[in-house]
Design an enzyme around this catalytic site. Structure first.
Site, mmCIF file in Angstrom:
data_model
loop_
_atom_site.group_PDB
_atom_site.id
_atom_site.type_symbol
_atom_site.label_atom_id
_atom_site.label_comp_id
_atom_site.label_asym_id
_atom_site.label_seq_id
_atom_site.Cartn_x
_atom_site.Cartn_y
_atom_site.Cartn_z
ATOM 1 N N CYS A 8 0.866 -1.180 0.000
ATOM 2 C CA CYS A 8 0.000 0.000 0.000
ATOM 3 C C CYS A 8 0.903 1.231 0.000
ATOM 4 O O CYS A 8 2.064 1.141 -0.385
ATOM 5 C CB CYS A 8 -0.990 -0.017 1.167
ATOM 6 S SG CYS A 8 -0.273 0.215 2.802
ATOM 7 N N SER A 15 -1.719 -2.657 3.869
ATOM 8 C CA SER A 15 -0.854 -3.805 3.565
ATOM 9 C C SER A 15 -0.514 -4.638 4.794
ATOM 10 O O SER A 15 -0.514 -5.870 4.703
ATOM 11 C CB SER A 15 0.399 -3.380 2.797
ATOM 12 O OG SER A 15 1.157 -2.426 3.485
#
Length: 163
Positions: A8, A15
């Site tokens: 991310c 993430s």
């Protein structure tokens, strides 16, 4: 070992959440000795820091374990990874541009592409960082919805890689 990395923006919300959820799915499927799961961010703003406390709270409430240190994704990592999972279209674009070869770019996939309920207009996992706590709960729901499809794909890939 089959290696999956979730990516991310800052590696403190989406993430690490996806990493924790998928690591749990991999363990429950009996694949922990065959699949390595980690995460990173496209930027290094939070490198070395913990996951956002709201991420930790949502994961803990849902029964997921979480131990995390933020780090920035590096182009050189592509060589050691089998699958790079982007949490939104911006990450997908950035990661493919960062890939040193077309083969490496092909390793990058969008997480929600593994969710049969996802649509083209709702293919991103929205960034909850600047919003209310409910955004973190929504993030977990979207990550969990994509998990089974991703696990199936990884299971098939592991079969192909295992003699």
């Amino acid at each position: 070992m089959y290696r999956v990395c979730f990516v991310c923006t800052g590696n403190i919300c989406r993430s690490p959440m996806a990493e924790s959820v998928f690591r749990s799915l991999v363990a429950d499927a009996g694949l922990a000795d065959l699949v390595e799961v980690d995460s990173a961010g496209t930027g290094g703003w939070h490198e070395g820091g913990d996951a956002d406390p709201r991420t930790v709270a949502v994961l803990k409430a849902a029964g997921y374990e979480q131990a995390h240190r933020a780090r920035q994704f590096r182009s050189s990592w592509f060589a050691g990874l089998d699958l790079v999972i982007a949490l939104d279209a911006g990450h997908l674009r950035d990661l493919r541009a960062l890939a040193p070869t077309p083969e490496d770019a092909a390793k990058v996939r969008l997480l929600r592409s593994y969710d049969p309920a996802a649509t083209a207009s709702r293919s991103d996992v929205p960034d909850p960082y600047y919003g209310p706590f409910g955004g973190f709960e929504e993030c977990l729901e979207l990550v969990e919805a994509a998990g089974p499809g991703l696990l199936d794909a990884v299971r098939e890939a592991v079969k192909e890689h295992t003699p």
